[in-house]
Design a protein around this motif. Sequence first.
Motif, PDB file in Angstrom:
ATOM      1  N   PRO A   1      16.746  38.182 -17.415  1.00  0.00           N
ATOM      2  CA  PRO A   1      16.931  37.113 -18.296  1.00  0.00           C
ATOM      3  C   PRO A   1      17.399  35.741 -17.400  1.00  0.00           C
ATOM      4  O   PRO A   1      18.342  36.242 -16.576  1.00  0.00           O
ATOM      5  CB  PRO A   1      17.664  37.282 -19.459  1.00  0.00           C
ATOM      6  CG  PRO A   1      17.621  38.747 -19.780  1.00  0.00           C
ATOM      7  CD  PRO A   1      17.470  39.336 -18.285  1.00  0.00           C
ATOM      8  N   GLN A   2      16.940  34.737 -17.414  1.00  0.00           N
ATOM      9  CA  GLN A   2      17.542  33.466 -16.712  1.00  0.00           C
ATOM     10  C   GLN A   2      18.478  32.618 -17.569  1.00  0.00           C
ATOM     11  O   GLN A   2      18.221  32.499 -18.611  1.00  0.00           O
ATOM     12  CB  GLN A   2      16.222  32.593 -16.290  1.00  0.00           C
ATOM     13  CG  GLN A   2      15.445  33.515 -15.250  1.00  0.00           C
ATOM     14  CD  GLN A   2      16.008  33.992 -14.090  1.00  0.00           C
ATOM     15  OE1 GLN A   2      16.802  33.140 -13.221  1.00  0.00           O
ATOM     16  NE2 GLN A   2      16.173  35.333 -14.055  1.00  0.00           N
ATOM     17  N   ARG A   3      19.505  32.075 -16.908  1.00  0.00           N
ATOM     18  CA  ARG A   3      20.491  31.513 -17.620  1.00  0.00           C
ATOM     19  C   ARG A   3      20.236  29.906 -17.484  1.00  0.00           C
ATOM     20  O   ARG A   3      19.647  29.554 -16.504  1.00  0.00           O
ATOM     21  CB  ARG A   3      21.869  31.719 -16.866  1.00  0.00           C
ATOM     22  CG  ARG A   3      22.933  30.968 -17.411  1.00  0.00           C
ATOM     23  CD  ARG A   3      24.375  31.099 -16.414  1.00  0.00           C
ATOM     24  NE  ARG A   3      25.702  30.588 -17.309  1.00  0.00           N
ATOM     25  CZ  ARG A   3      25.908  29.083 -17.162  1.00  0.00           C
ATOM     26  NH1 ARG A   3      24.963  28.363 -16.440  1.00  0.00           N
ATOM     27  NH2 ARG A   3      26.938  28.835 -17.703  1.00  0.00           N
ATOM     28  N   ALA A   4      20.588  29.290 -18.617  1.00  0.00           N
ATOM     29  CA  ALA A   4      20.550  27.709 -18.750  1.00  0.00           C
ATOM     30  C   ALA A   4      19.223  27.110 -18.405  1.00  0.00           C
ATOM     31  O   ALA A   4      19.084  26.213 -17.772  1.00  0.00           O
ATOM     32  CB  ALA A   4      21.774  27.263 -17.876  1.00  0.00           C
ATOM     33  N   LEU A   5      18.120  27.564 -18.945  1.00  0.00           N
ATOM     34  CA  LEU A   5      16.803  26.936 -18.890  1.00  0.00           C
ATOM     35  C   LEU A   5      16.828  25.867 -19.998  1.00  0.00           C
ATOM     36  O   LEU A   5      16.972  26.157 -21.154  1.00  0.00           O
ATOM     37  CB  LEU A   5      15.666  27.821 -19.082  1.00  0.00           C
ATOM     38  CG  LEU A   5      15.302  28.878 -17.951  1.00  0.00           C
ATOM     39  CD1 LEU A   5      14.191  29.706 -17.947  1.00  0.00           C
ATOM     40  CD2 LEU A   5      15.444  28.510 -16.573  1.00  0.00           C
ATOM     41  N   ALA A   6      16.389  24.830 -19.397  1.00  0.00           N
ATOM     42  CA  ALA A   6      16.080  23.558 -20.341  1.00  0.00           C
ATOM     43  C   ALA A   6      14.743  23.069 -20.585  1.00  0.00           C
ATOM     44  O   ALA A   6      14.271  23.212 -19.320  1.00  0.00           O
ATOM     45  CB  ALA A   6      17.011  22.501 -19.811  1.00  0.00           C
ATOM     46  N   THR A   7      14.366  22.818 -21.655  1.00  0.00           N
ATOM     47  CA  THR A   7      12.920  22.143 -21.651  1.00  0.00           C
ATOM     48  C   THR A   7      12.962  21.060 -21.020  1.00  0.00           C
ATOM     49  O   THR A   7      13.749  20.144 -20.679  1.00  0.00           O
ATOM     50  CB  THR A   7      12.716  22.028 -23.273  1.00  0.00           C
ATOM     51  OG1 THR A   7      13.613  20.584 -23.735  1.00  0.00           O
ATOM     52  CG2 THR A   7      12.449  23.022 -24.050  1.00  0.00           C
ATOM     53  N   GLY A   8      11.755  20.866 -20.167  1.00  0.00           N
ATOM     54  CA  GLY A   8      11.540  19.711 -19.509  1.00  0.00           C
ATOM     55  C   GLY A   8      11.842  20.104 -17.884  1.00  0.00           C
ATOM     56  O   GLY A   8      11.370  19.502 -17.008  1.00  0.00           O
ATOM     57  N   GLN A   9      12.373  21.191 -17.581  1.00  0.00           N
ATOM     58  CA  GLN A   9      12.601  21.678 -16.523  1.00  0.00           C
ATOM     59  C   GLN A   9      11.485  22.112 -15.602  1.00  0.00           C
ATOM     60  O   GLN A   9      10.594  22.532 -16.120  1.00  0.00           O
ATOM     61  CB  GLN A   9      13.645  22.922 -16.468  1.00  0.00           C
ATOM     62  CG  GLN A   9      14.426  23.279 -14.995  1.00  0.00           C
ATOM     63  CD  GLN A   9      15.511  24.162 -15.460  1.00  0.00           C
ATOM     64  OE1 GLN A   9      16.443  24.042 -16.577  1.00  0.00           O
ATOM     65  NE2 GLN A   9      15.757  25.139 -14.943  1.00  0.00           N
ATOM     66  N   VAL A  10      11.322  22.094 -14.195  1.00  0.00           N
ATOM     67  CA  VAL A  10      10.243  22.309 -13.641  1.00  0.00           C
ATOM     68  C   VAL A  10      10.392  23.883 -12.969  1.00  0.00           C
ATOM     69  O   VAL A  10      11.493  24.100 -12.470  1.00  0.00           O
ATOM     70  CB  VAL A  10      10.001  21.100 -12.370  1.00  0.00           C
ATOM     71  CG1 VAL A  10       9.023  21.746 -11.326  1.00  0.00           C
ATOM     72  CG2 VAL A  10       9.759  20.007 -12.744  1.00  0.00           C
ATOM     73  N   ILE A  11       9.199  24.366 -13.095  1.00  0.00           N
ATOM     74  CA  ILE A  11       9.408  26.025 -12.803  1.00  0.00           C
ATOM     75  C   ILE A  11       8.345  26.098 -11.438  1.00  0.00           C
ATOM     76  O   ILE A  11       7.100  25.709 -11.794  1.00  0.00           O
ATOM     77  CB  ILE A  11       9.028  26.977 -13.865  1.00  0.00           C
ATOM     78  CG1 ILE A  11       9.876  26.547 -15.089  1.00  0.00           C
ATOM     79  CG2 ILE A  11       8.995  28.412 -13.362  1.00  0.00           C
ATOM     80  CD1 ILE A  11      11.181  26.912 -15.053  1.00  0.00           C
ATOM     81  N   ALA A  12       8.750  26.551 -10.391  1.00  0.00           N
ATOM     82  CA  ALA A  12       7.912  26.614  -9.269  1.00  0.00           C
ATOM     83  C   ALA A  12       7.322  28.202  -9.125  1.00  0.00           C
ATOM     84  O   ALA A  12       8.347  29.077  -9.494  1.00  0.00           O
ATOM     85  CB  ALA A  12       8.696  26.218  -8.156  1.00  0.00           C
ATOM     86  N   PHE A  13       6.114  28.423  -8.757  1.00  0.00           N
ATOM     87  CA  PHE A  13       5.608  29.590  -8.690  1.00  0.00           C
ATOM     88  C   PHE A  13       5.334  30.109  -7.327  1.00  0.00           C
ATOM     89  O   PHE A  13       4.905  29.205  -6.500  1.00  0.00           O
ATOM     90  CB  PHE A  13       4.307  29.865  -9.428  1.00  0.00           C
ATOM     91  CG  PHE A  13       4.199  29.546 -10.860  1.00  0.00           C
ATOM     92  CD1 PHE A  13       4.909  30.441 -11.798  1.00  0.00           C
ATOM     93  CD2 PHE A  13       3.895  28.255 -11.425  1.00  0.00           C
ATOM     94  CE1 PHE A  13       5.000  30.041 -13.366  1.00  0.00           C
ATOM     95  CE2 PHE A  13       3.740  28.013 -12.917  1.00  0.00           C
ATOM     96  CZ  PHE A  13       4.436  28.858 -13.634  1.00  0.00           C
ATOM     97  N   HIS A  14       5.614  31.327  -6.732  1.00  0.00           N
ATOM     98  CA  HIS A  14       5.645  31.619  -5.466  1.00  0.00           C
ATOM     99  C   HIS A  14       5.163  33.074  -5.290  1.00  0.00           C
ATOM    100  O   HIS A  14       5.030  33.826  -6.397  1.00  0.00           O
ATOM    101  CB  HIS A  14       7.092  31.924  -5.031  1.00  0.00           C
ATOM    102  CG  HIS A  14       7.561  30.430  -4.501  1.00  0.00           C
ATOM    103  ND1 HIS A  14       7.610  30.026  -3.219  1.00  0.00           N
ATOM    104  CD2 HIS A  14       8.330  29.557  -5.231  1.00  0.00           C
ATOM    105  CE1 HIS A  14       8.361  28.995  -3.027  1.00  0.00           C
ATOM    106  NE2 HIS A  14       8.747  28.396  -4.321  1.00  0.00           N
ATOM    107  N   ARG A  15       4.552  33.248  -4.265  1.00  0.00           N
ATOM    108  CA  ARG A  15       3.959  34.518  -3.878  1.00  0.00           C
ATOM    109  C   ARG A  15       5.072  34.793  -2.258  1.00  0.00           C
ATOM    110  O   ARG A  15       4.431  34.261  -1.379  1.00  0.00           O
ATOM    111  CB  ARG A  15       2.720  34.644  -3.485  1.00  0.00           C
ATOM    112  CG  ARG A  15       2.179  36.311  -3.288  1.00  0.00           C
ATOM    113  CD  ARG A  15       0.997  36.472  -3.198  1.00  0.00           C
ATOM    114  NE  ARG A  15       0.459  36.621  -4.653  1.00  0.00           N
ATOM    115  CZ  ARG A  15      -0.515  35.888  -5.201  1.00  0.00           C
ATOM    116  NH1 ARG A  15      -1.025  34.823  -4.550  1.00  0.00           N
ATOM    117  NH2 ARG A  15      -0.634  35.921  -6.556  1.00  0.00           N
TER     118      ARG A  15
END
Length: 358
Positions: free
Chosen positions: A333-347
Amino acid sequence: MSRERILVALSGGVDSAVAALLLREQGHAVEAAYMKNWINEENILGDCPWQEDLEHARAVCAALGIPFRVVNLMRDYRERVVSYLLDGYESGHTPNPDVMCNREIKFGVFLRHALAEGFDAVATGHYARRENDADGRTRLFEGADKNKDQSYFLALLGADPLTRARFPLGALTKPEVRRLAASAGLPNAGRKDSQGICFIGNVRMRDFLRTFIPDRPGPIVRATDGAVLGQHRGLHLFTIGQRRGIGIPSNTDHENYVVVGKEAEGQRLLVAFDGPAAPGLWTSAARIGGLRWLHQAPPSGPLQVRVRYRDPRVPATLHIQDSDTAEVVFDHPQRALATGQVIAFHRGEELLGGGIFL
């Protein structure tokens, strides 16, 4: 390496100055532009040194002997970045103006200006590595300097702009950039890095928001039992996970209140004692929208995500739902995610793309 005609976005800082220096030394036809995006007409409290930035950019071009221009993008910046920022906070979200500035301004309006003027590409001082693989695909990786890596801010760039983007500093560290600037005699070699909102300057976000968004007071409510603990001046002044500036004492030893939710109906700000049991503070799965990929969408399956700048990459599983949305299930689980926040995907170090937490 083929010779290109490149327009460098000069901010007045040392990073973009060295980017121009390196491209010139590589034999490219280099010109530079200062993007005039914001001049603080509203007299917001804080430092908005656009005139100083402009003069530093002009001095760098004189030192390098390259043509210089000013590109006025103030209307575009207000429509595409400032409006996005204010609409987001008014709607209870936590937008990222730096990510949107890159997508909409530097590699949007500014890039289109450069192409219309006959340039092959635009360059910036981002610490990120761009490479072309054997199949001709353009790929983006974290910068070599992990303390300065700015790939997160390019997560929503998209495939086409990436092919026209140049990041000369990607393989360098900040101290190396400073040394190059000093050895070349650049006039801003010792200038401090800027902080604050993209192009707006050293302005506190709270002061910026209160200039444009009126106060909408409401109750501060303890999420665990519904007790009203106090009053706030507006939900837009808070974000999930915030501990400072809430304005209420905990009255309990070794416990601190944290924001865990915002309810537009009734303007209720929800708080709880910080910890694993705080309701709404931890997220196991997130729905992501507005997906943008840097070449093609990866298949559903395991990858890594970065949920905010400076946070480490964390393992997760991607479930593609359609071309625009996906679900991400975190291994932890991740702490303090807020709507509108940018999520980056990595490999690994490669940035695949990104989206917005819905």
